[in-house]
Motif scaffolding. Structure first.
Motif, short mmCIF file in Angstrom:
data_model
loop_
_atom_site.label_atom_id
_atom_site.label_comp_id
_atom_site.label_asym_id
_atom_site.label_seq_id
_atom_site.Cartn_x
_atom_site.Cartn_y
_atom_site.Cartn_z
N LEU A 115 -7.55 3.41 4.59
CA LEU A 115 -6.78 2.41 5.31
C LEU A 115 -5.73 1.84 4.38
O LEU A 115 -6.05 1.37 3.31
CB LEU A 115 -7.68 1.28 5.79
N ASP A 116 -4.51 1.89 4.81
CA ASP A 116 -3.42 1.39 3.99
C ASP A 116 -2.69 0.32 4.77
O ASP A 116 -2.16 0.58 5.85
CB ASP A 116 -2.48 2.54 3.62
N PHE A 117 -2.67 -0.89 4.24
CA PHE A 117 -2.08 -2.01 4.95
C PHE A 117 -0.61 -2.21 4.63
O PHE A 117 0.06 -2.99 5.28
CB PHE A 117 -2.83 -3.30 4.61
N THR A 118 -0.08 -1.53 3.63
CA THR A 118 1.29 -1.82 3.21
C THR A 118 2.38 -0.98 3.85
O THR A 118 3.47 -1.48 4.02
CB THR A 118 1.40 -1.73 1.68
N PRO A 119 2.18 0.29 4.25
CA PRO A 119 3.30 1.06 4.77
C PRO A 119 4.06 0.43 5.94
O PRO A 119 5.28 0.48 5.94
CB PRO A 119 2.69 2.40 5.19
N PRO A 120 3.41 -0.19 6.94
CA PRO A 120 4.20 -0.78 8.01
C PRO A 120 5.14 -1.87 7.52
O PRO A 120 6.16 -2.14 8.12
CB PRO A 120 3.16 -1.38 8.96
N CYS A 121 4.83 -2.46 6.40
CA CYS A 121 5.64 -3.56 5.89
C CYS A 121 6.86 -3.07 5.12
O CYS A 121 7.82 -3.81 4.94
CB CYS A 121 4.79 -4.44 4.98
N ARG A 122 6.83 -1.84 4.66
CA ARG A 122 7.95 -1.33 3.86
C ARG A 122 9.22 -1.15 4.69
O ARG A 122 10.29 -1.11 4.14
CB ARG A 122 7.55 -0.01 3.22
N VAL A 123 9.10 -1.01 5.99
CA VAL A 123 10.29 -0.81 6.82
C VAL A 123 10.98 -2.13 7.14
O VAL A 123 12.08 -2.14 7.65
CB VAL A 123 9.93 -0.08 8.14
N LEU A 124 10.34 -3.23 6.82
CA LEU A 124 10.94 -4.54 7.09
C LEU A 124 11.89 -4.93 5.97
O LEU A 124 11.80 -4.45 4.85
CB LEU A 124 9.85 -5.60 7.24
N THR A 125 12.80 -5.84 6.27
CA THR A 125 13.74 -6.29 5.25
C THR A 125 13.09 -7.25 4.28
O THR A 125 13.58 -7.43 3.17
CB THR A 125 14.95 -6.98 5.91
N GLN B 254 1.48 -10.89 3.38
CA GLN B 254 0.83 -12.19 3.33
C GLN B 254 0.30 -12.59 4.70
O GLN B 254 -0.87 -12.89 4.86
CB GLN B 254 1.80 -13.26 2.81
N ALA B 255 1.19 -12.60 5.67
CA ALA B 255 0.80 -13.02 7.01
C ALA B 255 -0.17 -12.02 7.63
O ALA B 255 -1.19 -12.40 8.20
CB ALA B 255 2.04 -13.18 7.88
N PHE B 256 0.13 -10.76 7.51
CA PHE B 256 -0.68 -9.72 8.11
C PHE B 256 -2.08 -9.70 7.50
O PHE B 256 -3.08 -9.68 8.21
CB PHE B 256 0.01 -8.36 7.93
N LEU C 183 -13.51 -4.38 5.99
CA LEU C 183 -13.62 -5.54 5.10
C LEU C 183 -13.76 -5.13 3.64
O LEU C 183 -13.14 -5.73 2.76
CB LEU C 183 -14.80 -6.42 5.52
N ALA C 184 -14.55 -4.10 3.36
CA ALA C 184 -14.70 -3.63 1.98
C ALA C 184 -13.35 -3.18 1.44
O ALA C 184 -13.01 -3.47 0.28
CB ALA C 184 -15.72 -2.50 1.91
N HIS C 185 -12.58 -2.49 2.26
CA HIS C 185 -11.27 -2.04 1.82
C HIS C 185 -10.33 -3.23 1.56
O HIS C 185 -9.59 -3.23 0.57
CB HIS C 185 -10.66 -1.10 2.85
N MET C 186 -10.41 -4.22 2.40
CA MET C 186 -9.57 -5.40 2.21
C MET C 186 -9.92 -6.12 0.91
O MET C 186 -9.04 -6.51 0.15
CB MET C 186 -9.69 -6.34 3.41
N PHE C 187 -11.22 -6.28 0.65
CA PHE C 187 -11.63 -6.91 -0.61
C PHE C 187 -11.26 -6.04 -1.80
O PHE C 187 -10.90 -6.55 -2.86
CB PHE C 187 -13.12 -7.24 -0.59
N ASN D 53 -9.15 -7.07 -5.02
CA ASN D 53 -9.73 -6.88 -6.35
C ASN D 53 -8.83 -6.06 -7.26
O ASN D 53 -8.73 -6.33 -8.46
CB ASN D 53 -11.09 -6.17 -6.24
N GLN D 54 -8.18 -5.05 -6.69
CA GLN D 54 -7.33 -4.17 -7.49
C GLN D 54 -5.90 -4.68 -7.58
O GLN D 54 -5.04 -4.01 -8.15
CB GLN D 54 -7.34 -2.77 -6.87
N ASP D 55 -5.64 -5.83 -7.00
CA ASP D 55 -4.30 -6.43 -6.96
C ASP D 55 -3.28 -5.41 -6.42
O ASP D 55 -2.20 -5.23 -6.97
CB ASP D 55 -3.89 -6.93 -8.35
N ALA D 56 -3.67 -4.74 -5.34
CA ALA D 56 -2.86 -3.66 -4.78
C ALA D 56 -1.98 -4.10 -3.60
O ALA D 56 -1.35 -3.27 -2.97
CB ALA D 56 -3.78 -2.53 -4.32
N LEU D 57 -1.94 -5.38 -3.31
CA LEU D 57 -1.14 -5.85 -2.17
C LEU D 57 0.35 -5.92 -2.51
O LEU D 57 1.19 -5.84 -1.63
CB LEU D 57 -1.63 -7.20 -1.68
N GLY D 58 0.66 -6.11 -3.75
CA GLY D 58 2.06 -6.14 -4.17
C GLY D 58 2.78 -7.45 -3.86
O GLY D 58 4.00 -7.50 -3.88
N CYS D 59 2.03 -8.48 -3.54
CA CYS D 59 2.65 -9.79 -3.29
C CYS D 59 1.63 -10.88 -3.55
O CYS D 59 0.44 -10.63 -3.64
CB CYS D 59 3.18 -9.87 -1.86
#
Length: 183
Positions: free
Chosen positions: A1-11, A18-20, A48-52, A56-62
């Motif tokens: 599960l990757d939470f960041t790709p949909p956000c890369r297309v935004l300005t 953060q919000a998502f 939930l494990a993936h989100m934590f 933990n890995q500081d992989a959100l980039g923000c």
């Protein structure tokens, strides 16, 4: 599960995670702890494990804390702790701290994470006097399916115990080679 790709297309890629992320985390706990919601503990545990793990890995980039005072781990610890305290006021601060620390510590071991999440839910449901049966539904269904398969395999050893349709179904479910070995 990757939470960041949909956000890369935004300005504004920093605002989206953060919000998502925080909304998703809040909603995941709402669903998992909802007494009406009966199924999906396995999938919810994985998410939930993936989100934590991302935190933990500081992989959100923000930075999740909009005020910038806390790092992401501390912010999510505080957020989840407050969320659980509001939803379950009968839990002591030490219990909530242990539960939250478990989510962070067990994020790489899905079996242990699910067990920890289930233990937390059992603890909450016991106090509320609710049934615990739904927390073990997936495992119970798997046990019943395995018992049925073992029963059918035993019947397959006795000539004439299975009708041809059942034998064909077993061959299809197991594969030709395995079913032929049993019969």
């Amino acid at each position: 599960l990757d939470f960041t790709p949909p956000c890369r297309v935004l300005t504004e890629p920093v605002r989206c995670p953060q919000a998502f992320f925080m909304d998703l985390l809040h909603h995941m706990f709402s669903v998992v702890t909802d007494s009406v919601h009966l199924a999906g503990l396995n999938l919810h545990s994985v998410i939930l494990a993936h989100m934590f793990s991302l935190v933990n890995q500081d992989a959100l980039g923000c930075q999740l804390d909009m005020q910038g005072g806390l790092n992401n781990q501390e912010f999510v610890r505080q957020f989840v702790g407050n969320l659980l305290h509001e939803a379950f006021p009968h839990l002591h601060a030490e219990q909530i701290t242990t539960i939250v620390e478990g989510f962070f510590s067990l994020d790489q071991n899905l079996v242990e994470f699910k067990s920890h999440l289930r233990d937390f839910l059992v603890q909450c449901k016991e106090v509320a006097g609710e049934s615990l049966d739904d927390l073990y539904l997936a495992e119970r269904q798997q046990q019943l399916q395995q018992a049925q398969e073992e029963k059918m395999a035993g019947f397959a050893q006795i000539p004439g115990m299975l009708n041809p349709q059942q034998m064909d179904a077993m061959r299809g479910a197991m594969g030709e080679g395995e079913a032929d070995e049993m019969m």
